[in-house]
Motif scaffolding. Structure first.
Motif, PDB file in Angstrom:
ATOM      1  N   THR A  37     -21.600 -17.876 -48.052  1.00 29.04           N
ATOM      2  CA  THR A  37     -20.745 -16.782 -48.489  1.00 29.04           C
ATOM      3  C   THR A  37     -21.469 -15.931 -49.524  1.00 29.04           C
ATOM      4  OG1 THR A  37     -18.773 -18.130 -48.118  1.00 29.04           O
ATOM      5  CG2 THR A  37     -18.516 -16.196 -49.513  1.00 29.04           C
ATOM      6  N   ARG A  72     -10.169 -10.010 -45.452  1.00 24.53           N
ATOM      7  CA  ARG A  72     -11.036  -9.323 -44.480  1.00 24.53           C
ATOM      8  C   ARG A  72     -11.290  -7.882 -44.890  1.00 24.53           C
ATOM      9  NH1 ARG A  72      -8.183 -12.355 -40.379  1.00 24.53           N
ATOM     10  NH2 ARG A  72      -6.632 -10.692 -40.299  1.00 24.53           N
ATOM     11  N   PRO A  83     -18.315 -16.100 -43.800  1.00 18.33           N
ATOM     12  CA  PRO A  83     -18.515 -16.552 -42.418  1.00 18.33           C
ATOM     13  C   PRO A  83     -17.401 -17.419 -41.858  1.00 18.33           C
ATOM     14  CG  PRO A  83     -19.971 -17.726 -43.931  1.00 18.33           C
ATOM     15  CD  PRO A  83     -19.331 -16.641 -44.713  1.00 18.33           C
ATOM     16  N   ASP A  84     -16.683 -18.138 -42.710  1.00 19.45           N
ATOM     17  CA  ASP A  84     -15.624 -19.032 -42.222  1.00 19.45           C
ATOM     18  C   ASP A  84     -14.334 -18.711 -42.970  1.00 19.45           C
ATOM     19  OD1 ASP A  84     -13.908 -21.150 -41.562  1.00 19.45           O
ATOM     20  OD2 ASP A  84     -15.552 -22.578 -41.376  1.00 19.45           O
ATOM     21  N   LEU A  85     -13.489 -17.875 -42.369  1.00 23.01           N
ATOM     22  CA  LEU A  85     -12.273 -17.415 -43.027  1.00 23.01           C
ATOM     23  C   LEU A  85     -11.313 -18.566 -43.298  1.00 23.01           C
ATOM     24  CD1 LEU A  85     -10.747 -14.917 -44.057  1.00 23.01           C
ATOM     25  CD2 LEU A  85      -9.740 -14.715 -41.774  1.00 23.01           C
ATOM     26  N   ARG A  86     -11.188 -19.476 -42.364  1.00 24.16           N
ATOM     27  CA  ARG A  86     -10.258 -20.595 -42.549  1.00 24.16           C
ATOM     28  C   ARG A  86     -10.710 -21.482 -43.705  1.00 24.16           C
ATOM     29  NH1 ARG A  86      -6.112 -22.531 -39.839  1.00 24.16           N
ATOM     30  NH2 ARG A  86      -6.453 -21.034 -38.178  1.00 24.16           N
ATOM     31  N   LEU A  87     -12.008 -21.755 -43.777  1.00 20.85           N
ATOM     32  CA  LEU A  87     -12.539 -22.544 -44.878  1.00 20.85           C
ATOM     33  C   LEU A  87     -12.318 -21.829 -46.202  1.00 20.85           C
ATOM     34  CD1 LEU A  87     -14.207 -24.941 -45.979  1.00 20.85           C
ATOM     35  CD2 LEU A  87     -16.265 -23.588 -45.532  1.00 20.85           C
ATOM     36  N   ALA A  88     -12.500 -20.510 -46.202  1.00 21.57           N
ATOM     37  CA  ALA A  88     -12.301 -19.727 -47.421  1.00 21.57           C
ATOM     38  C   ALA A  88     -10.851 -19.798 -47.887  1.00 21.57           C
ATOM     39  CB  ALA A  88     -12.701 -18.271 -47.169  1.00 21.57           C
ATOM     40  N   ASP A  90      -8.619 -22.110 -47.219  1.00 22.29           N
ATOM     41  CA  ASP A  90      -8.321 -23.470 -47.651  1.00 22.29           C
ATOM     42  C   ASP A  90      -8.847 -23.703 -49.061  1.00 22.29           C
ATOM     43  OD1 ASP A  90      -7.300 -26.200 -46.562  1.00 22.29           O
ATOM     44  OD2 ASP A  90      -9.213 -26.683 -47.521  1.00 22.29           O
TER      45      ASP A  90
END
Length: 236
Positions: A37, A72, A83-88, A90
């Motif tokens: 990120t 976004r 790169p990983d919206l779901r991880l971000a 969470d």
């Protein structure tokens, strides 16, 4: 009148108070620690600006922008790499405290559940299911819920009829046997009522103007048991 078998309960304003929302500074700090990120220095200001703009435009249209949409847009505006919206998401909501559950509401819920009523949490929230479930565990009410229907997981928010369809599916019973309880007149009373669910509106203030007569009001969840036991007050 159909028998009430399941309670569909809203979270904020019904079981809990309002929790903090992520601002640009916290979001930048959390995301900056994630692998891959890249967060420019102006990201916090961009995120806060996007939040205000989407909130104002959404209010005029009667909708609310999601955290994912704000993230976004802010990333695009300042060239951030997420790169990983779901991880971000969470990571941010793990770092941010959830709303505090009202102990009196939790006690009322446990008593209602002990009578044999099944419960489904039905909430508009950006918080991941794992985070909200931990909040319920911390107040010893997680075992009261058969399912959690959360807009952030579902991708659909109240008062979209598809949200209430998901509640009925999670409850595994017809809409007429599900009592929807919450503090938002449109999302938790008018919306589910139009879908075929009886509803009870929770409000400490006056009855909202235009609320259908079939929708009862209570001032706190502690009043729900008495309301259900009163033949005159049972939802129809």
């Amino acid at each position: 009148m159909a028998e009430v078998r399941v309670l569909a309960l809203d979270f904020v304003g019904t079981l809990a108070g309002h929790g903090p929302a992520p601002d640009g500074r916290l979001t930048a700090k959390v995301l900056g620690a994630l692998p891959g990120t890249v967060i420019p220095d102006d990201f916090p200001a961009r995120f806060d600006d996007v939040t205000h703009r989407l909130r104002d435009s959404g209010r005029s249209r009667g909708v609310r922008g999601t955290f994912a949409a704000r993230l976004r847009r802010a990333a695009q505006d300042c060239g951030a790499a997420v790169p990983d919206l779901r991880l971000a998401m969470d990571a941010v909501f793990t770092a941010l405290p959830d709303a505090r559950i009202d102990p009196e509401a939790a006690s009322a819920l446990r008593s209602l559940h002990a009578t044999g009523l099944r419960c489904v949490l039905a909430s508009n929230t950006d918080r991941p299911e794992r985070v909200r479930l931990q909040t319920l565990r911390d107040s010893n009410i997680a075992d009261c819920f058969d399912a959690l229907v959360l807009s952030g997981t579902l991708g659909i928010r109240k008062p979209d009829p598809r949200f209430y369809a998901a509640v009925a599916e999670a409850a595994a019973c017809p809409p007429g046997n599900i009592l929807f309880v919450g503090d938002n007149p449109e999302n938790d009373a008018v919306g589910p009522h139009a879908y075929g669910m009886p509803a009870v509106h929770v409000t400490a203030g006056p009855r909202p103007v235009g609320l259908p007569a079939a929708i009862a009001t209570i001032s706190h969840l502690r009043e729900l048991a008495a309301h259900l036991n009163d033949p005159r007050g049972k939802p129809s």
